[in-house]
Design a protein around this motif. Structure first.
Motif, short mmCIF file in Angstrom:
data_model
loop_
_atom_site.label_atom_id
_atom_site.label_comp_id
_atom_site.label_asym_id
_atom_site.label_seq_id
_atom_site.Cartn_x
_atom_site.Cartn_y
_atom_site.Cartn_z
N VAL A 1 3.00 1.69 -3.55
CA VAL A 1 2.24 2.17 -4.72
C VAL A 1 1.66 3.57 -4.47
O VAL A 1 1.60 4.40 -5.38
N GLY A 2 1.29 3.83 -3.22
CA GLY A 2 0.77 5.16 -2.88
C GLY A 2 1.83 6.22 -3.10
O GLY A 2 1.57 7.26 -3.72
N ILE B 1 -1.32 5.43 3.43
CA ILE B 1 0.00 5.25 2.81
C ILE B 1 1.08 5.09 3.88
O ILE B 1 1.99 4.28 3.75
N ASN C 1 -10.93 19.10 -5.53
CA ASN C 1 -11.92 19.43 -4.49
C ASN C 1 -11.45 20.60 -3.63
O ASN C 1 -12.16 21.58 -3.47
N ALA C 2 -10.26 20.47 -3.06
CA ALA C 2 -9.84 21.50 -2.11
C ALA C 2 -9.36 22.77 -2.82
O ALA C 2 -9.98 23.83 -2.68
N VAL D 1 -7.56 13.61 1.62
CA VAL D 1 -6.10 13.79 1.68
C VAL D 1 -5.56 13.19 2.99
O VAL D 1 -4.58 12.44 2.99
N MET E 1 -17.49 19.99 -0.43
CA MET E 1 -16.44 19.45 -1.30
C MET E 1 -15.05 19.71 -0.74
O MET E 1 -14.16 18.86 -0.81
N TYR F 1 2.56 6.99 -6.81
CA TYR F 1 1.56 7.89 -7.41
C TYR F 1 1.81 9.34 -7.00
O TYR F 1 1.70 10.26 -7.82
N ILE F 2 2.12 9.54 -5.74
CA ILE F 2 2.33 10.92 -5.26
C ILE F 2 3.59 11.51 -5.89
O ILE F 2 3.59 12.64 -6.37
N SER G 1 -5.94 9.34 2.99
CA SER G 1 -4.96 8.74 2.08
C SER G 1 -3.59 8.70 2.73
O SER G 1 -2.88 7.69 2.66
N THR H 1 0.84 -1.21 0.00
CA THR H 1 0.00 0.00 0.00
C THR H 1 0.87 1.25 0.00
O THR H 1 0.67 2.17 -0.79
N TYR I 1 -7.84 14.77 -5.54
CA TYR I 1 -8.87 15.40 -4.72
C TYR I 1 -8.36 16.70 -4.11
O TYR I 1 -9.12 17.65 -3.94
N PHE I 2 -7.06 16.72 -3.78
CA PHE I 2 -6.52 17.96 -3.22
C PHE I 2 -6.59 19.06 -4.27
O PHE I 2 -6.92 20.20 -3.96
N GLN I 3 -6.33 18.67 -5.52
CA GLN I 3 -6.40 19.64 -6.60
C GLN I 3 -7.83 20.04 -6.94
O GLN I 3 -8.18 21.21 -6.94
N GLY J 1 -3.70 1.22 -1.99
CA GLY J 1 -2.51 2.06 -2.18
C GLY J 1 -2.64 2.95 -3.41
O GLY J 1 -2.41 4.17 -3.34
N THR J 2 -3.03 2.36 -4.55
CA THR J 2 -3.14 3.16 -5.78
C THR J 2 -4.26 4.20 -5.63
O THR J 2 -4.08 5.35 -6.02
N THR J 3 -5.37 3.80 -5.04
CA THR J 3 -6.48 4.74 -4.88
C THR J 3 -6.08 5.88 -3.95
O THR J 3 -6.38 7.06 -4.24
N SER J 4 -5.37 5.55 -2.87
CA SER J 4 -4.94 6.59 -1.94
C SER J 4 -3.99 7.56 -2.63
O SER J 4 -4.14 8.78 -2.51
N GLY J 5 -3.00 7.00 -3.32
CA GLY J 5 -2.01 7.85 -4.00
C GLY J 5 -2.65 8.73 -5.05
O GLY J 5 -2.34 9.92 -5.18
N LEU J 6 -3.59 8.13 -5.79
CA LEU J 6 -4.26 8.86 -6.87
C LEU J 6 -5.16 9.97 -6.29
O LEU J 6 -5.11 11.12 -6.74
N TYR J 7 -5.95 9.61 -5.29
CA TYR J 7 -6.89 10.56 -4.71
C TYR J 7 -6.18 11.65 -3.91
O TYR J 7 -6.70 12.76 -3.81
N PHE J 8 -5.03 11.30 -3.32
CA PHE J 8 -4.30 12.27 -2.52
C PHE J 8 -4.06 13.55 -3.34
O PHE J 8 -4.31 14.66 -2.88
N THR J 9 -3.61 13.37 -4.57
CA THR J 9 -3.30 14.54 -5.40
C THR J 9 -4.53 15.07 -6.13
O THR J 9 -4.77 16.27 -6.13
#
Lengths: 218, 225
Positions: free
Chosen positions: A13-14, A206, B138-139, A199, A191, A17-18, A202, A10, B134-136, B124-132
């Motif tokens: 891969v997290g 991670i 939504n926030a 955030v 929202m 992506y970041i 997540s 987890t 959604y921050f962009q 992990g992929t969903t967290s990493g993807l959403y982290f950026t």
């Protein structure tokens, strides 16, 4: 092992992506493309798992002759009704083309069932709102009024009964104003809250602080 | 769409009436239609995800499809290995296939724990993807759109409503004094939002319902225009 490997997976891969978001160059951009494809493949297997589990539960119920087991036969029949034509009698990759057996089942069984099922929510929502919407407090009254204006403003009768009002004050226009301003403000607050919540969640996932998805030590 | 008592229209009409019959009471016809809906939905996604996802992204990429059919598809990893004698990067998709297959171990009680690995990958992929994202989206994007000139009533409403709504969601300080007042205004805006969303949802469901009634009375029975 049962919890450590998934936790490392987890986190890894997290982080990839970041990092690729801030460094969109090799190897991170390639890894991001690869991981996205992998995710889609695993997602498909996850949906398959759900469908196969439904079959397993239904067949088990039929075998045990559990309560209302006859309906489980219908569920299995429904699954096979669309799956068999979809896989064997609908031209392979062009299975969704008009005129295929899969499309026939989709148009004449799936669509009417799903549309009617969602339409029924109108009645359930109406009966639930009857209990919830009684204007007991100022807040409940505001909710009730906003819903009333938006609903009436979306149908011709709304404008018909407010025809005598000057332009800009008719129900459809008031409904538009509510949707575009106070509703927009509330939506934005929600929202932004959701965005910040995702955030932080997540990050917890991670970093391995949040581990509920890994289950217990079974 | 064909009108009248055709086989397809009659099937669709019976199923529609079956679901609507729940308004009378929970009855065998409704239960039958409900069970059929569950089965057909599962089957629909089972087939769709195979053709739209697994086949092109996994089996074609690895070259498994090309082994068993003569379809005109680009060579996969296996064909590249056989024809050119090199191991292509496409072989990495085998890992996704294995992880996906491990997901299915959930169906076997003693091996169910293995499904945590693919699940961890998805989380992990969903967290990493959403982290950026959604921050962009939504926030940050919503905050940027809220910074408006206070030159119209509409803009004032948006700025005050958003700020007060956020104050209501801020729980690190007790809602007293100015914070309490702002939170109270925030609640009013949220209530209007919920009301508007409710009204909008009801109307969309109503339009679906009208569509179904139109199908029964107009398309199937031919009673109206």
């Amino acid at each position: 092992m049962r919890r450590e490997i998934p936790m490392i997976l987890t986190g890894f891969v997290g982080f990839v992506y970041i990092i690729q978001f801030f460094v969109p160059h090799a190897p991170f951009d390639i890894m991001e493309g690869l991981l996205t494809d992998w995710m889609l493949i695993i997602f498909a297997f996850a949906i398959w798992l759900g469908a196969l589990n439904l079959l397993k539960v239904s067949l088990d119920k039929i075998y045990r002759k559990g309560k209302d087991w006859q309906y489980s036969i219908v569920t299995v029949f429904g699954f096979l009704l669309i799956a068999i034509p979809g896989f064997f009698f609908s031209g392979g990759r062009r299975f969704q083309d008009p005129g295929t057996a899969f499309d026939y089942i989709y148009q004449n069984v799936y669509t009417p069932l799903s549309a009617t099922m969602f339409a029924m929510l109108a009645f359930f929502v109406a009966s639930a709102s009857y209990r919830a919407f009684r204007a007991r407090t100022k807040e409940a009254t505001m909710l009730l009024l906003a819903a009333f204006v938006v609903m009436l403003g979306r149908v011709p009768v709304g404008d018909m009964i407010t025809q005598w009002l000057p332009e800009g004050y008719r129900l459809s226009q008031v409904a538009d104003w509510i949707m575009n301003y106070p509703n927009m403000a509330g939506q934005r607050a929600i929202m932004i809250g959701i965005g910040l919540g995702i955030v932080s969640t997540s990050l917890r996932l991670i970093l391995g602080i949040e581990r509920s998805h890994l289950g217990g030590e079974e | 769409m064909e009108t009248g008592f055709t086989l397809s229209n009659t099937i669709a009409a019976i199923l529609t009436i079956g679901i609507i019959s729940f308004l009378w009471k929970d009855n065998p016809l409704y239960k039958l239609c409900e069970s059929l809906f569950v089965g057909v939905s599962a089957g629909y996604w089972f087939v769709s995800l195979y053709y739209q996802n697994l086949l092109p992204k996994l089996f074609d990429t690895l070259g498994l499809t090309q082994l068993f059919t003569s379809a005109d598809i680009e060579p996969g990893a296996i064909q590249i290995l056989i024809n050119e004698g090199r191991v292509d990067n496409s072989f990495l998709y085998l890992i996704a296939g294995i992880l996906g297959a491990l997901m299915l171990t959930r169906l076997i009680p003693n091996l169910g724990w293995i499904s945590r690995w693919p699940l961890a990958f998805i989380v992990g992929t969903t967290s990493g993807l959403y982290f950026t994202t959604y921050f962009q989206s939504n926030a940050m994007a919503q905050l940027r759109s809220t910074i408006l000139p206070l030159d119209s009533i509409g803009n004032v409403v948006i700025v005050i409503g958003t700020v007060c709504g956020l104050v209501y969601f801020y729980f690190s300080k007790e809602h007293k004094g100015v914070m309490g007042g702002a939170a109270r205004v925030g609640v009013w805006f949220l209530m209007i939002t919920f009301g508007a969303s409710f009204g909008y949802t009801v109307m969309s469901r109503m339009s679906l319902l009208i569509g179904r009634f139109d199908f029964i009375f107009s398309t199937w029975l031919g009673l109206t225009g």
